[in-house]
Design a protein around this motif. Structure first.
Motif, mmCIF file in Angstrom:
data_model
loop_
_atom_site.group_PDB
_atom_site.id
_atom_site.type_symbol
_atom_site.label_atom_id
_atom_site.label_comp_id
_atom_site.label_asym_id
_atom_site.label_seq_id
_atom_site.Cartn_x
_atom_site.Cartn_y
_atom_site.Cartn_z
ATOM 1 N N THR A 6 0.853 -1.181 0.000
ATOM 2 C CA THR A 6 0.000 0.000 0.000
ATOM 3 C C THR A 6 0.895 1.239 0.000
ATOM 4 O OG1 THR A 6 -1.704 1.230 1.198
ATOM 5 C CG2 THR A 6 -0.143 -0.008 2.529
ATOM 6 N N ALA A 7 0.406 2.296 -0.614
ATOM 7 C CA ALA A 7 1.197 3.533 -0.689
ATOM 8 C C ALA A 7 0.897 4.477 0.467
ATOM 9 C CB ALA A 7 0.933 4.242 -2.019
ATOM 10 N N GLU A 8 -0.018 4.070 1.347
ATOM 11 C CA GLU A 8 -0.380 4.931 2.474
ATOM 12 C C GLU A 8 0.471 4.592 3.689
ATOM 13 O OE1 GLU A 8 -2.813 3.196 0.833
ATOM 14 O OE2 GLU A 8 -4.148 4.688 -0.058
ATOM 15 N N TYR A 9 1.461 5.437 3.960
ATOM 16 C CA TYR A 9 2.355 5.238 5.109
ATOM 17 C C TYR A 9 2.781 6.599 5.639
ATOM 18 C CZ TYR A 9 5.894 6.181 1.537
ATOM 19 O OH TYR A 9 6.619 6.764 0.527
ATOM 20 N N ILE A 10 3.367 6.589 6.829
ATOM 21 C CA ILE A 10 3.873 7.830 7.425
ATOM 22 C C ILE A 10 5.348 7.969 7.080
ATOM 23 C CG2 ILE A 10 4.403 9.043 9.579
ATOM 24 C CD1 ILE A 10 1.479 9.090 8.955
ATOM 25 N N GLY A 11 5.671 9.026 6.324
ATOM 26 C CA GLY A 11 7.063 9.296 5.958
ATOM 27 C C GLY A 11 7.571 10.546 6.662
ATOM 28 N N GLU A 15 8.514 16.565 18.307
ATOM 29 C CA GLU A 15 7.311 17.385 18.310
ATOM 30 C C GLU A 15 6.782 17.578 16.892
ATOM 31 O OE1 GLU A 15 5.699 21.652 20.135
ATOM 32 O OE2 GLU A 15 7.850 21.221 20.035
ATOM 33 N N GLN A 16 7.682 17.869 15.948
ATOM 34 C CA GLN A 16 7.272 18.052 14.559
ATOM 35 C C GLN A 16 6.736 16.746 13.972
ATOM 36 O OE1 GLN A 16 11.065 19.509 13.172
ATOM 37 N NE2 GLN A 16 10.317 21.639 13.062
ATOM 38 N N ALA A 17 7.340 15.640 14.374
ATOM 39 C CA ALA A 17 6.896 14.330 13.885
ATOM 40 C C ALA A 17 5.467 14.041 14.350
ATOM 41 C CB ALA A 17 7.842 13.241 14.375
ATOM 42 N N PHE A 18 5.180 14.324 15.629
ATOM 43 C CA PHE A 18 3.826 14.104 16.139
ATOM 44 C C PHE A 18 2.819 14.993 15.415
ATOM 45 C CE2 PHE A 18 5.494 12.209 20.245
ATOM 46 C CZ PHE A 18 4.914 10.968 20.011
ATOM 47 N N ARG A 19 3.228 16.215 15.125
ATOM 48 C CA ARG A 19 2.337 17.131 14.426
ATOM 49 C C ARG A 19 2.025 16.598 13.015
ATOM 50 N NH1 ARG A 19 5.358 21.758 14.370
ATOM 51 N NH2 ARG A 19 4.955 21.982 16.609
ATOM 52 N N TYR A 20 3.052 16.067 12.373
ATOM 53 C CA TYR A 20 2.889 15.516 11.019
ATOM 54 C C TYR A 20 1.988 14.265 11.060
ATOM 55 C CZ TYR A 20 4.039 13.632 6.437
ATOM 56 O OH TYR A 20 3.959 13.150 5.154
ATOM 57 N N GLU A 80 -2.782 3.250 6.689
ATOM 58 C CA GLU A 80 -3.244 1.994 7.272
ATOM 59 C C GLU A 80 -2.664 1.772 8.652
ATOM 60 O OE1 GLU A 80 -3.948 -1.733 5.398
ATOM 61 O OE2 GLU A 80 -3.478 -0.897 3.434
ATOM 62 N N THR A 81 -1.410 2.182 8.853
ATOM 63 C CA THR A 81 -0.759 1.974 10.145
ATOM 64 C C THR A 81 0.134 3.164 10.461
ATOM 65 O OG1 THR A 81 0.740 0.541 11.416
ATOM 66 C CG2 THR A 81 1.115 0.674 9.041
ATOM 67 N N ILE A 82 0.218 3.532 11.734
ATOM 68 C CA ILE A 82 1.097 4.643 12.122
ATOM 69 C C ILE A 82 2.148 4.181 13.124
ATOM 70 C CG2 ILE A 82 -0.703 6.363 11.736
ATOM 71 C CD1 ILE A 82 -1.006 6.506 14.813
ATOM 72 N N TYR A 83 2.109 2.910 13.524
ATOM 73 C CA TYR A 83 3.038 2.480 14.572
ATOM 74 C C TYR A 83 4.490 2.606 14.111
ATOM 75 C CZ TYR A 83 5.474 -0.253 18.054
ATOM 76 O OH TYR A 83 6.354 -0.649 19.033
ATOM 77 N N THR A 84 4.762 2.201 12.877
ATOM 78 C CA THR A 84 6.118 2.320 12.337
ATOM 79 C C THR A 84 6.146 3.424 11.298
ATOM 80 O OG1 THR A 84 6.455 -0.054 12.653
ATOM 81 C CG2 THR A 84 8.024 1.097 11.247
ATOM 82 N N CYS A 85 7.066 4.378 11.470
ATOM 83 C CA CYS A 85 7.211 5.497 10.536
ATOM 84 C C CYS A 85 8.533 5.340 9.786
ATOM 85 C CB CYS A 85 7.190 6.831 11.280
ATOM 86 S SG CYS A 85 5.736 7.049 12.325
ATOM 87 N N TYR A 86 8.558 5.829 8.559
ATOM 88 C CA TYR A 86 9.718 5.621 7.691
ATOM 89 C C TYR A 86 10.385 6.959 7.377
ATOM 90 C CZ TYR A 86 7.531 1.125 7.495
ATOM 91 O OH TYR A 86 6.983 -0.072 7.873
ATOM 92 N N ALA A 96 15.090 13.758 0.538
ATOM 93 C CA ALA A 96 14.316 14.539 -0.437
ATOM 94 C C ALA A 96 13.967 13.734 -1.681
ATOM 95 C CB ALA A 96 15.098 15.795 -0.829
ATOM 96 N N THR A 97 14.754 12.679 -1.973
ATOM 97 C CA THR A 97 14.483 11.843 -3.157
ATOM 98 C C THR A 97 13.713 10.571 -2.790
ATOM 99 O OG1 THR A 97 16.609 10.694 -2.942
ATOM 100 C CG2 THR A 97 16.559 12.694 -4.296
ATOM 101 N N ARG A 98 13.173 10.504 -1.605
ATOM 102 C CA ARG A 98 12.425 9.359 -1.084
ATOM 103 C C ARG A 98 13.285 8.130 -0.838
ATOM 104 N NH1 ARG A 98 9.018 6.929 -3.918
ATOM 105 N NH2 ARG A 98 9.281 7.931 -5.940
#
Length: 448
Positions: free
Chosen positions: A136-141, A149-154, A163-169, A173-175
């Motif tokens: 799936t392309a829906e993830y937290i990057g 603090e900025q990460a929590f805001r994002y 689909e899931t927020i437990y693990t963030c990647y 800038a180039t992914r």
């Protein structure tokens, strides 16, 4: 249904009391609502679905069987269809489109937002059964320059679409994938801490072209909740979540079970598969096994003089072939299962053979001893015939165990599915070898 009686809900649908039915369904889990819709006829299922709140409708749609999804698509407006597809996670939409007829797929894509349509088309172009086809392309990057603090805001701003927020990647800038960080890591560190200092750079990942079975093996090995998927340039393109891995496990297990039972795999549930399709899936292997069984008849014809001279020999053929087939299928089942879960690989072949030889020796010795005592009681004065029978049992078990463990590994080396080397095929091979061995011993040791 958990909170309400399904018969009550069905009765409300029959009476077209949709307002009361809606009030009950909105309190239910989307999986249970989907199960309820599957019990209705097409017209009522569409009517009930259309009255569901938008958010619940999308979740329920993702849980429906493909044929019921097609009924819903044909019964709703283009606007309603576009809203549902845009709300679906991309992997769920792709799974659905792979099963639908071409004319329905065209209508779905026509009424989908451009961004969603682009993602779906991208996913549909990945090889079948690859990591790219189930991700799936829906993830937290996140970016490594962010603070906690900025990460929590994002996360708060974008979590609703993932689909899931437990693990963030963590990507640049180039992914390009640079690390992973969990929400637990974020919670246990101060707001001013940098993601760069918290992220784990030792990343377990898959590439878009990896086989989905390899992805499942990673989930089993590392106890993952999600797995990042990258392209050849190490750019993050999606993730595979544990629910998708479980779906693959179930599909692969079902496919292997069907192959081990001498059937061609079918993706549809049994009750929804047509009679002719079931027959078509079973006939090829039955024909192969029937023709190969003629070899057994040829062997019996060749040694006709042996059992004409001593008719008693014939009575033990079923015992010998059944014992050999069962012994071989035991070994093949264990090896196929071991390879499926990653416990055994082709390089372990000599370890496997040595282990099965020892197992076969012990099993064969016990079976031969029990048979010898039984035969001496039933046929006193025929010690030599009894010896031929128990010696054949012993050697047959030994060979069956060896053949049963070797053939699945050979299939793997030849890039075939090891599941085809299961009970039916092993039994046919072992039967032929057991009969040749039996009559060769009889001809050599008995006055024939």
């Amino acid at each position: 249904m958990q909170k309400f009686d399904q018969q009550e809900l069905l009765a409300l649908a029959e009476k077209k009391q949709f307002r009361k039915l809606k009030n009950l369904l909105v309190e239910e889990n989307e999986v249970d609502v989907a199960a309820f819709l599957s019990e209705l006829d097409e017209e009522r299922a569409v009517a009930v679905f259309r009255m569901l709140p938008k958010a619940l409708a999308s979740d329920v749609f993702a849980c429906l069987e493909v044929d019921r999804q097609e009924d819903i698509i044909n019964g709703i407006t283009d606007k309603e269809l576009g809203t549902i597809i845009d709300d679906l996670f991309v992997d769920d939409a792709v799974d659905m489109l792979e099963e639908l007829p071409a004319n329905v797929v065209r209508r779905v894509l026509k009424n989908t937002g451009s961004d969603t349509r682009q993602l779906i088309n991208q996913f549909l172009n990945y090889p079948e059964n690859s990591a790219g086809s189930i991700m799936t392309a829906e993830y937290i990057g996140l970016k490594k320059s962010m603070t906690v603090e900025q990460a929590f805001r994002y996360i708060r701003a974008h979590a609703v679409d993932t689909e899931t927020i437990y693990t963030c990647y963590v990507t640049d800038a180039t992914r390009t994938l640079e690390g992973v960080v969990t929400v637990k890591d974020l919670l246990l560190n101060p707001y001013e801490a940098k993601i760069e200092d918290l992220m784990d750079t030792h990343i377990i990942m898959a590439t878009t072209t990896d086989d989905r079975e390899a992805v499942v093996a990673s989930f089993n090995k590392y106890d993952l909740l999600s797995l990042p998927v990258v392209d050849k340039e190490n750019r993050l393109v999606g993730i595979v979540t544990v629910d998708d891995a479980v779906d693959v496990m179930e599909q692969e297990a079902t496919e292997d079970f069907q192959k081990m039972s001498a059937m061609l795999p079918s993706e549809k549930p049994y009750l929804k598969t047509g009679v002719f399709t079931l027959a078509k899936n079973r006939i090829p292997w039955l024909l192969i096994l029937m023709v190969s069984s003629m070899l057994t008849g040829g062997i019996l014809a060749r040694y006709e003089a042996a059992f004409a001279a001593i008719p008693l020999l014939v009575t033990f053929i079923p015992m010998l072939t059944d014992t050999g087939g069962n012994a071989g299928s035991q070994s093949s089942t264990m090896i196929i299962r071991g390879m499926a879960v990653g416990e055994i690989s082709p390089r372990d072949i000599f370890k496997v053979i040595w282990k099965e030889l020892r197992v076969g020796f012990i099993v064969g010795l016990v079976l031969a001893a029990v048979n010898f005592v039984r035969l001496m009681i039933m046929y006193p004065g025929n010690a030599l015939i009894c010896f031929v029978i128990v010696a054949s049992v012993f050697v047959t078990v030994l060979l069956a165990k060896t053949i049963g463990c070797v053939l699945p590994i050979v299939a793997k080396v030849l890039r075939l599915d090891p599941a085809i080397m299961a009970a039916p095929l092993i039994t046919t091979i072992v039967d032929a070898i057991a009969l040749v061995l039996y009559f060769q011993l009889a001809c050599a040791l008995l006055p024939i």
